[in-house]
Design a protein around this motif. Structure first.
Motif, PDB file in Angstrom:
ATOM      1  N   ASP A 288       0.895  -1.298   0.042  1.00  0.00           N
ATOM      2  CA  ASP A 288       0.041  -0.142  -0.123  1.00  0.00           C
ATOM      3  C   ASP A 288       0.983   1.235  -0.039  1.00  0.00           C
ATOM      4  OD1 ASP A 288      -2.273  -1.587  -0.149  1.00  0.00           O
ATOM      5  OD2 ASP A 288      -2.620  -1.304   2.265  1.00  0.00           O
ATOM      6  N   GLU A 289       1.810   1.209   1.060  1.00  0.00           N
ATOM      7  CA  GLU A 289       2.847   2.439   0.984  1.00  0.00           C
ATOM      8  C   GLU A 289       3.552   2.472  -0.357  1.00  0.00           C
ATOM      9  OE1 GLU A 289       6.411   4.137   3.498  1.00  0.00           O
ATOM     10  OE2 GLU A 289       5.452   2.209   4.419  1.00  0.00           O
ATOM     11  N   LEU A 290       4.092   1.413  -1.089  1.00  0.00           N
ATOM     12  CA  LEU A 290       4.892   1.726  -2.301  1.00  0.00           C
ATOM     13  C   LEU A 290       3.879   2.003  -3.246  1.00  0.00           C
ATOM     14  CD1 LEU A 290       7.151  -1.244  -1.761  1.00  0.00           C
ATOM     15  CD2 LEU A 290       7.779   1.085  -1.535  1.00  0.00           C
ATOM     16  N   SER A 291       2.635   1.429  -3.317  1.00  0.00           N
ATOM     17  CA  SER A 291       1.750   1.638  -4.519  1.00  0.00           C
ATOM     18  C   SER A 291       1.445   3.165  -4.406  1.00  0.00           C
ATOM     19  CB  SER A 291       0.624   0.956  -4.175  1.00  0.00           C
ATOM     20  OG  SER A 291       0.652  -0.678  -4.524  1.00  0.00           O
ATOM     21  N   GLY A 292       1.225   3.626  -3.165  1.00  0.00           N
ATOM     22  CA  GLY A 292       0.728   5.049  -3.240  1.00  0.00           C
ATOM     23  C   GLY A 292       1.856   6.172  -3.733  1.00  0.00           C
ATOM     24  N   LYS A 293       2.949   5.905  -3.661  1.00  0.00           N
ATOM     25  CA  LYS A 293       4.079   6.573  -3.972  1.00  0.00           C
ATOM     26  C   LYS A 293       4.239   6.390  -5.389  1.00  0.00           C
ATOM     27  CE  LYS A 293       6.928   6.613   0.334  1.00  0.00           C
ATOM     28  NZ  LYS A 293       7.880   6.300   0.947  1.00  0.00           N
ATOM     29  N   LEU A 294       4.249   5.533  -5.966  1.00  0.00           N
ATOM     30  CA  LEU A 294       4.434   4.903  -7.560  1.00  0.00           C
ATOM     31  C   LEU A 294       3.278   5.523  -8.524  1.00  0.00           C
ATOM     32  CD1 LEU A 294       6.776   3.865  -9.119  1.00  0.00           C
ATOM     33  CD2 LEU A 294       5.455   1.644  -8.949  1.00  0.00           C
ATOM     34  N   THR A 295       2.139   5.522  -8.007  1.00  0.00           N
ATOM     35  CA  THR A 295       1.069   5.696  -8.772  1.00  0.00           C
ATOM     36  C   THR A 295       1.194   7.261  -9.345  1.00  0.00           C
ATOM     37  OG1 THR A 295      -0.484   4.423  -7.726  1.00  0.00           O
ATOM     38  CG2 THR A 295      -1.485   6.241  -9.167  1.00  0.00           C
ATOM     39  N   PRO A 296       1.468   8.064  -8.593  1.00  0.00           N
ATOM     40  CA  PRO A 296       1.572   9.418  -9.184  1.00  0.00           C
ATOM     41  C   PRO A 296       2.832   9.879 -10.053  1.00  0.00           C
ATOM     42  CG  PRO A 296       2.345   9.530  -6.749  1.00  0.00           C
ATOM     43  CD  PRO A 296       1.438   8.454  -7.083  1.00  0.00           C
ATOM     44  N   VAL A 297       3.847   8.920  -9.684  1.00  0.00           N
ATOM     45  CA  VAL A 297       4.873   8.895 -10.665  1.00  0.00           C
ATOM     46  C   VAL A 297       4.683   8.482 -12.048  1.00  0.00           C
ATOM     47  CG1 VAL A 297       7.325   8.199 -11.062  1.00  0.00           C
ATOM     48  CG2 VAL A 297       6.752   8.695  -8.607  1.00  0.00           C
ATOM     49  N   ILE A 298       4.110   7.573 -12.110  1.00  0.00           N
ATOM     50  CA  ILE A 298       3.296   7.057 -13.394  1.00  0.00           C
ATOM     51  C   ILE A 298       2.482   7.926 -14.132  1.00  0.00           C
ATOM     52  CG2 ILE A 298       1.919   5.142 -14.550  1.00  0.00           C
ATOM     53  CD1 ILE A 298       2.803   3.335 -12.231  1.00  0.00           C
ATOM     54  N   ASP A 299       1.630   8.629 -13.336  1.00  0.00           N
ATOM     55  CA  ASP A 299       0.739   9.512 -14.083  1.00  0.00           C
ATOM     56  C   ASP A 299       1.531  10.863 -14.563  1.00  0.00           C
ATOM     57  OD1 ASP A 299      -1.945  10.519 -14.524  1.00  0.00           O
ATOM     58  OD2 ASP A 299      -1.384  12.093 -13.038  1.00  0.00           O
ATOM     59  N   ARG A 300       2.362  11.084 -13.823  1.00  0.00           N
ATOM     60  CA  ARG A 300       3.438  12.495 -14.340  1.00  0.00           C
ATOM     61  C   ARG A 300       3.986  11.742 -15.683  1.00  0.00           C
ATOM     62  NH1 ARG A 300       4.510  12.910  -8.489  1.00  0.00           N
ATOM     63  NH2 ARG A 300       6.579  12.181  -9.128  1.00  0.00           N
ATOM     64  N   TYR A 301       4.628  10.814 -15.325  1.00  0.00           N
ATOM     65  CA  TYR A 301       5.746  10.313 -16.838  1.00  0.00           C
ATOM     66  C   TYR A 301       4.589  10.164 -17.961  1.00  0.00           C
ATOM     67  CZ  TYR A 301       8.422   7.437 -19.524  1.00  0.00           C
ATOM     68  OH  TYR A 301       9.521   6.831 -20.670  1.00  0.00           O
ATOM     69  N   ALA A 302       3.441   9.657 -17.754  1.00  0.00           N
ATOM     70  CA  ALA A 302       2.446   9.396 -18.693  1.00  0.00           C
ATOM     71  C   ALA A 302       2.062  10.836 -19.311  1.00  0.00           C
ATOM     72  CB  ALA A 302       1.214   8.618 -18.537  1.00  0.00           C
TER      73      ALA A 302
END
Length: 222
Positions: free
Chosen positions: A133-147
């Protein structure tokens, strides 16, 4: 143990991988070309999460936290095997009352062992859910910004069985780019790097194994 824990972490990621099955950029977001996002990419979420510096640190901490319980279970399993061997070696030479008493001890210790094993598995499951949950919460916005920054309209998670991609060129695999972007945008999160962890490869990884804490087996009485 490290391979087992890696399987534990990878097995848990399957529950959250669907969240990235279709990571579409918000309407009106600017692509690199300045037009409407049209690119399609693939990512190996499971590899991405455990290959970031935060993921590597979490794996080391998870292993350290589980080690005392693992040793405790191994000790209890060894005690039970010792009693079982004693009963088998005694055979007909032991008095019936002694055999019954020894059998009773084995049964009691085995029940306690199985109960402790289940408790340890429950604790491991709870801890791994917390990590994911902790790692997912941090990675999701990174993917969104990259996209958004690179004009991606769809990003598919090829490590999830829920997105069975038959073929994808290695040139559209953004896994390493996401790992690099995550580590750059999360300063000060570097932790010890396990020797067995390597950068993700373009090909999709094999299906993850279910999360399991497996101490030495205890022989059953005939």
């Amino acid at each position: 143990m490290k391979k087992q824990l890696l399987a534990v972490i990878l097995g848990a990621l399957g529950a959250t991988a669907a969240a990235w099955a279709q990571a579409a950029a918000p309407a009106g977001s600017a692509a690199v070309s300045g037009g409407v996002p049209t690119k399609i990419g693939i990512i190996e979420i499971q590899n991405a999460l455990v290959s970031t510096k935060d993921g590597q640190k979490a794996m080391v901490e998870f292993q350290t936290k589980l080690e005392p319980r693992k040793k405790e279970l191994e000790k209890k399993a060894a005690d039970i095997r010792e009693l079982q061997d004693k009963l088998q070696r005694g055979g007909a030479a032991m008095a019936e009352t002694a055999k019954q008493d020894l059998t009773r001890q084995i049964d009691q210790k085995t029940k306690l062992y199985n109960r402790d094993m289940q408790d340890a598995q429950d604790e491991a499951d709870q801890e791994q859910r917390k990590i994911i949950d902790e790692l997912s919460g941090k990675l999701t916005p990174v993917i969104d910004r990259y996209a958004q920054a690179n004009g991606f309209a769809v990003i598919l998670d090829v490590s999830s069985p829920q997105t069975p991609v038959m073929y994808a060129s290695a040139s559209v695999n953004i896994t390493k780019d996401i790992i690099d972007m995550y580590d750059k945008t999360m300063p000060g999160t570097a932790g010890p790097k396990p020797a067995t962890t390597s950068a993700p490869k373009p090909a999709a990884p094999p299906a993850p194994k279910p999360a399991t804490l497996t101490p030495p087996a205890v022989k059953k009485q005939p």
